[in-house]
Write an enzyme that holds these catalytic residues in place. Sequence first.
Site, PDB file in Angstrom:
ATOM      1  N   ARG A   1       0.844  -1.188   0.000  1.00  0.00           N
ATOM      2  CA  ARG A   1       0.000   0.000   0.000  1.00  0.00           C
ATOM      3  C   ARG A   1       0.881   1.240   0.000  1.00  0.00           C
ATOM      4  O   ARG A   1       1.937   1.274   0.606  1.00  0.00           O
ATOM      5  CB  ARG A   1      -0.902   0.022   1.238  1.00  0.00           C
ATOM      6  CG  ARG A   1      -2.095  -0.921   1.152  1.00  0.00           C
ATOM      7  CD  ARG A   1      -2.988  -0.804   2.380  1.00  0.00           C
ATOM      8  NE  ARG A   1      -2.293  -1.212   3.578  1.00  0.00           N
ATOM      9  CZ  ARG A   1      -1.766  -0.391   4.479  1.00  0.00           C
ATOM     10  NH1 ARG A   1      -1.881   0.918   4.349  1.00  0.00           N
ATOM     11  NH2 ARG A   1      -1.138  -0.862   5.535  1.00  0.00           N
TER      12      ARG A   1
ATOM     13  N   TYR B   1      -1.771  -3.763  -6.774  1.00  0.00           N
ATOM     14  CA  TYR B   1      -1.404  -4.540  -5.593  1.00  0.00           C
ATOM     15  C   TYR B   1      -2.359  -4.386  -4.417  1.00  0.00           C
ATOM     16  O   TYR B   1      -2.689  -3.273  -4.016  1.00  0.00           O
ATOM     17  CB  TYR B   1       0.010  -4.144  -5.122  1.00  0.00           C
ATOM     18  CG  TYR B   1       0.499  -5.090  -4.060  1.00  0.00           C
ATOM     19  CD1 TYR B   1       1.087  -6.306  -4.411  1.00  0.00           C
ATOM     20  CD2 TYR B   1       0.325  -4.805  -2.717  1.00  0.00           C
ATOM     21  CE1 TYR B   1       1.492  -7.202  -3.444  1.00  0.00           C
ATOM     22  CE2 TYR B   1       0.729  -5.701  -1.738  1.00  0.00           C
ATOM     23  CZ  TYR B   1       1.316  -6.892  -2.107  1.00  0.00           C
ATOM     24  OH  TYR B   1       1.711  -7.782  -1.155  1.00  0.00           O
ATOM     25  N   GLY B   2      -2.749  -5.500  -3.852  1.00  0.00           N
ATOM     26  CA  GLY B   2      -3.371  -5.590  -2.527  1.00  0.00           C
ATOM     27  C   GLY B   2      -4.377  -4.497  -2.221  1.00  0.00           C
ATOM     28  O   GLY B   2      -5.286  -4.211  -3.014  1.00  0.00           O
TER      29      GLY B   2
ATOM     30  N   LYS C   1      -9.524  -2.621   2.009  1.00  0.00           N
ATOM     31  CA  LYS C   1      -9.234  -1.445   2.837  1.00  0.00           C
ATOM     32  C   LYS C   1     -10.071  -0.241   2.399  1.00  0.00           C
ATOM     33  O   LYS C   1     -10.540   0.539   3.216  1.00  0.00           O
ATOM     34  CB  LYS C   1      -7.733  -1.118   2.793  1.00  0.00           C
ATOM     35  CG  LYS C   1      -6.874  -2.267   3.320  1.00  0.00           C
ATOM     36  CD  LYS C   1      -7.214  -2.613   4.735  1.00  0.00           C
ATOM     37  CE  LYS C   1      -6.846  -3.989   5.171  1.00  0.00           C
ATOM     38  NZ  LYS C   1      -5.587  -4.229   5.823  1.00  0.00           N
TER      39      LYS C   1
ATOM     40  N   HIS D   1     -10.267  -2.636  11.752  1.00  0.00           N
ATOM     41  CA  HIS D   1      -9.156  -3.454  11.264  1.00  0.00           C
ATOM     42  C   HIS D   1      -8.870  -4.545  12.302  1.00  0.00           C
ATOM     43  O   HIS D   1      -7.879  -4.490  13.016  1.00  0.00           O
ATOM     44  CB  HIS D   1      -7.939  -2.540  11.068  1.00  0.00           C
ATOM     45  CG  HIS D   1      -6.815  -3.155  10.292  1.00  0.00           C
ATOM     46  ND1 HIS D   1      -5.533  -2.658  10.345  1.00  0.00           N
ATOM     47  CD2 HIS D   1      -6.769  -4.203   9.432  1.00  0.00           C
ATOM     48  CE1 HIS D   1      -4.746  -3.373   9.558  1.00  0.00           C
ATOM     49  NE2 HIS D   1      -5.471  -4.320   8.996  1.00  0.00           N
TER      50      HIS D   1
ATOM     51  N   SER E   1      -1.028  -3.444  10.411  1.00  0.00           N
ATOM     52  CA  SER E   1      -0.647  -4.325   9.316  1.00  0.00           C
ATOM     53  C   SER E   1       0.642  -5.083   9.660  1.00  0.00           C
ATOM     54  O   SER E   1       1.597  -4.487  10.155  1.00  0.00           O
ATOM     55  CB  SER E   1      -0.442  -3.504   8.049  1.00  0.00           C
ATOM     56  OG  SER E   1      -1.624  -2.795   7.765  1.00  0.00           O
TER      57      SER E   1
ATOM     58  N   CYS F   1       1.229  -7.256  11.965  1.00  0.00           N
ATOM     59  CA  CYS F   1       1.516  -7.352  13.403  1.00  0.00           C
ATOM     60  C   CYS F   1       0.802  -8.528  14.070  1.00  0.00           C
ATOM     61  O   CYS F   1       0.676  -8.563  15.295  1.00  0.00           O
ATOM     62  CB  CYS F   1       1.170  -6.046  14.109  1.00  0.00           C
ATOM     63  SG  CYS F   1       2.287  -4.708  13.675  1.00  0.00           S
TER      64      CYS F   1
ATOM     65  N   LYS G   1      -2.446 -10.377  13.150  1.00  0.00           N
ATOM     66  CA  LYS G   1      -3.876 -10.716  13.158  1.00  0.00           C
ATOM     67  C   LYS G   1      -4.135 -12.122  12.588  1.00  0.00           C
ATOM     68  O   LYS G   1      -4.814 -12.926  13.214  1.00  0.00           O
ATOM     69  CB  LYS G   1      -4.689  -9.693  12.349  1.00  0.00           C
ATOM     70  CG  LYS G   1      -4.843  -8.349  13.030  1.00  0.00           C
ATOM     71  CD  LYS G   1      -5.681  -7.385  12.217  1.00  0.00           C
ATOM     72  CE  LYS G   1      -5.094  -7.078  10.863  1.00  0.00           C
ATOM     73  NZ  LYS G   1      -3.750  -6.485  10.881  1.00  0.00           N
ATOM     74  N   THR G   2      -3.583 -12.384  11.392  1.00  0.00           N
ATOM     75  CA  THR G   2      -3.852 -13.674  10.754  1.00  0.00           C
ATOM     76  C   THR G   2      -3.372 -14.805  11.652  1.00  0.00           C
ATOM     77  O   THR G   2      -4.059 -15.811  11.845  1.00  0.00           O
ATOM     78  CB  THR G   2      -3.148 -13.728   9.379  1.00  0.00           C
ATOM     79  OG1 THR G   2      -3.662 -12.656   8.596  1.00  0.00           O
ATOM     80  CG2 THR G   2      -3.408 -15.041   8.673  1.00  0.00           C
ATOM     81  N   ASN G   3      -2.189 -14.625  12.229  1.00  0.00           N
ATOM     82  CA  ASN G   3      -1.642 -15.672  13.089  1.00  0.00           C
ATOM     83  C   ASN G   3      -2.497 -15.904  14.325  1.00  0.00           C
ATOM     84  O   ASN G   3      -2.783 -17.042  14.680  1.00  0.00           O
ATOM     85  CB  ASN G   3      -0.204 -15.316  13.497  1.00  0.00           C
ATOM     86  CG  ASN G   3       0.784 -15.700  12.413  1.00  0.00           C
ATOM     87  OD1 ASN G   3       1.274 -16.817  12.388  1.00  0.00           O
ATOM     88  ND2 ASN G   3       1.039 -14.785  11.488  1.00  0.00           N
TER      89      ASN G   3
ATOM     90  N   ASP H   1      -8.858 -10.056   9.349  1.00  0.00           N
ATOM     91  CA  ASP H   1      -8.361  -8.708   9.011  1.00  0.00           C
ATOM     92  C   ASP H   1      -9.377  -7.593   9.294  1.00  0.00           C
ATOM     93  O   ASP H   1      -8.981  -6.507   9.690  1.00  0.00           O
ATOM     94  CB  ASP H   1      -7.946  -8.644   7.532  1.00  0.00           C
ATOM     95  CG  ASP H   1      -7.037  -7.462   7.210  1.00  0.00           C
ATOM     96  OD1 ASP H   1      -6.046  -7.261   7.942  1.00  0.00           O
ATOM     97  OD2 ASP H   1      -7.328  -6.718   6.254  1.00  0.00           O
TER      98      ASP H   1
ATOM     99  N   SER I   1       5.320 -10.105   0.511  1.00  0.00           N
ATOM    100  CA  SER I   1       4.695 -11.088  -0.385  1.00  0.00           C
ATOM    101  C   SER I   1       3.527 -11.735   0.340  1.00  0.00           C
ATOM    102  O   SER I   1       3.536 -11.855   1.570  1.00  0.00           O
ATOM    103  CB  SER I   1       5.720 -12.143  -0.828  1.00  0.00           C
ATOM    104  OG  SER I   1       6.314 -12.775   0.291  1.00  0.00           O
ATOM    105  N   ARG I   2       2.523 -12.152  -0.431  1.00  0.00           N
ATOM    106  CA  ARG I   2       1.266 -12.577   0.200  1.00  0.00           C
ATOM    107  C   ARG I   2       0.620 -13.749  -0.523  1.00  0.00           C
ATOM    108  O   ARG I   2       0.930 -14.036  -1.674  1.00  0.00           O
ATOM    109  CB  ARG I   2       0.286 -11.405   0.237  1.00  0.00           C
ATOM    110  CG  ARG I   2       0.807 -10.284   1.152  1.00  0.00           C
ATOM    111  CD  ARG I   2      -0.260  -9.340   1.579  1.00  0.00           C
ATOM    112  NE  ARG I   2       0.266  -8.392   2.553  1.00  0.00           N
ATOM    113  CZ  ARG I   2      -0.271  -8.165   3.747  1.00  0.00           C
ATOM    114  NH1 ARG I   2      -1.347  -8.808   4.125  1.00  0.00           N
ATOM    115  NH2 ARG I   2       0.263  -7.282   4.560  1.00  0.00           N
TER     116      ARG I   2
ATOM    117  N   ARG J   1       3.268  -3.541  17.762  1.00  0.00           N
ATOM    118  CA  ARG J   1       4.590  -4.173  17.744  1.00  0.00           C
ATOM    119  C   ARG J   1       5.512  -3.211  18.481  1.00  0.00           C
ATOM    120  O   ARG J   1       5.889  -2.178  17.939  1.00  0.00           O
ATOM    121  CB  ARG J   1       4.990  -4.324  16.270  1.00  0.00           C
ATOM    122  CG  ARG J   1       6.221  -5.120  15.971  1.00  0.00           C
ATOM    123  CD  ARG J   1       6.458  -5.112  14.464  1.00  0.00           C
ATOM    124  NE  ARG J   1       5.715  -6.142  13.765  1.00  0.00           N
ATOM    125  CZ  ARG J   1       6.152  -7.394  13.582  1.00  0.00           C
ATOM    126  NH1 ARG J   1       7.336  -7.755  14.036  1.00  0.00           N
ATOM    127  NH2 ARG J   1       5.421  -8.268  12.935  1.00  0.00           N
TER     128      ARG J   1
ATOM    129  N   ASN K   1       0.434 -17.620  22.674  1.00  0.00           N
ATOM    130  CA  ASN K   1      -0.417 -16.461  22.996  1.00  0.00           C
ATOM    131  C   ASN K   1      -1.734 -16.892  23.633  1.00  0.00           C
ATOM    132  O   ASN K   1      -2.420 -16.090  24.265  1.00  0.00           O
ATOM    133  CB  ASN K   1      -0.680 -15.616  21.749  1.00  0.00           C
ATOM    134  CG  ASN K   1       0.586 -14.930  21.252  1.00  0.00           C
ATOM    135  OD1 ASN K   1       1.492 -14.660  22.045  1.00  0.00           O
ATOM    136  ND2 ASN K   1       0.657 -14.659  19.964  1.00  0.00           N
TER     137      ASN K   1
END
Length: 581
Positions: A67, A195-196, A204, A224, A246, A248, A250-252, A273, A364-365, A396, A492
Amino acid sequence: MPTPLEHWVDQVAAHTHPKHIQWCDGSDTENQRLIERMLETGTLIELNQKEYPACYLHRSDPTDVARTEHLTFVCTVRKEDAGPNNNWMAPADAKEKVGALFAGSMKGRTLYVVPYIMGPVTSPYSQIGVEITDSPYVVASMRIMTRMGQAALDRLGASDNFVKGLHSLGDLSPDRRFIVHLPEERVIWSIGSGYGGNALLGKKCFALRIGSFMARQEGWLAEHMLILGVEEPSGRTTYIAAAFPSACGKTNLAMLVPPESEKGYKVWTVGEDIAWMHTGPDGRLWAINPEAGFFGVAPGTNWHTNPNVMATIAKNSLYTNVALTPRGTPYWEGMDGGPPAEAVDWQGKPWTPHNGVKAAHPNSRFTTPARQCPSISPQWENPKGVPISAILFGGRRASLIPLVYQSLNWQHGVFLGATMASETTAAATGKVGVVRRDPMAMLPFCGYNMGDYFGHWLDMGRRLQQAPQVFRVNWFRQSPEGKFLWPGFGENLRVLRWVLARVHGEVGAAETPIGYVPHSNDIDTSGLEVSPAVMQALLAVDHDGWVEAAAGQRKFFEQFGEHLPRQIWQENETLTRRLRG
Ligand code: GTP
Ligand code: SPV
Ligand code: MN
């Protein structure tokens, strides 16, 4: 009579001059044809179909990999409604300047009309968008990320109630790249990037920037945030929403796999997300995930850190800017098994581990369907959403911010979100690792004045009979030697267990000037290499550091002037007083 959608498509075509117009129905046949065409033109590269069925690699332009926040604008009629948190242009100027770039921009290309639903198909909280784009990669991505095609057209009918997103690759030059939003007209124009978050306009641009603007008008929240459910051994499931900036975590966190030591717990993924949250008839906050797929960070992802996503991305997925092994499989830094002896890097150049550069781009995604995720919640498409009991705000931060602490009440919780700061990451262009203020992880995504946004959060608390409990978390605190003090990822869950115990009134806490901090033995560290001294460091409240932070926060808040709610200012004064006291 043409429908409002047909009328708009005609208008756009007259301005952008495409060779063909294709209305997308989202069918398999349509997708297959699109992919074949992209394989022919080199837009996609086929991955090893035995190991990665229906998976493809895409390389974006090397100057178009994240972005671009400095080229992103919120164009409200009045400048102050966009706030100091947004770049601003007057709507008329934006239309003239960016409109000129769209003139003839689709010459020789196909204009795709991509209707989509954000949210479960039958949810009253869902919204419709249509993206017009000249990028087939965007079409294929939108098909994964949203409910795209006929279902959206059926729900829309002849209505004009949809967000209009216009996207063109243009010439991909950063000098002619703009991502502009006209929230008052529910319009998005994006040109010059494929991109994205710049190009997949449902994400977004709509679900957060236009979404947050709509949410304030209509009395809900567009955030978010990931959404997860923790099922305890007793069978009780509690839902948590969590805002992290971004890249930091979330997905994990949304797909956390309980470690061996936490047997009997289960984490269910609702979203990773974005969350749209409404006050339910019971006075609780109910959340839906507006998306249907994950656009996740590849580097660092492996079978240890996130096995659920590794299983998800094994089929029907697009990979963007990762490296390619001679076997035709994707590779990125941190993948299981270490680097291959040789590969082709994200720009298509030969690569070996001795090159001294990264094989995959740090941003990369993968783009992958949510329904393939082994931990996907049975409730993830519930039209009512899921009831949220706790909200986490996490950045973070190498220092200062404890592993976890709890706000004193909703208003103080809004203050904890508003004072969040985080080290920048590769998800946006610019310097990485610089601490910047990022309230509620929404700095790049709030579609209006952030002072008013804090006020809206306070209002939501008044509307809720049972507001969620609010927490700050930080998985990223480091030792003076620069090592993470907390193991993170699956571990976590130990922190989430404390959160649940607080929500359900099952554990005490120490009241400190910054909020409720866990007693150090209330977080289970059995089996971890985290000594009591390290745990104390993780939970320490550094008085001098906080005095300095409060002064910085005061400065940050000053820029919002009249738009800053008095209560937020007062929370900071109270914090300062408590620290002195
Ligand atoms: P966006 O998609 O940009 O919004 O990112 P995200 O917030 O979903 O972040 P994601 O989960 O993709 O994680 C980003 C990076 O942080 C990855 O490289 C992860 O490996 C790393 N990460 C995630 N969780 C943890 C954690 O608990 N501890 C540590 N040390 N790193 C983590
Ligand atoms: C983020 O940056 O928060 C992302 C990736 O989720 S993008 O879709 O590019 O915004
Ligand atoms: Mn994100």
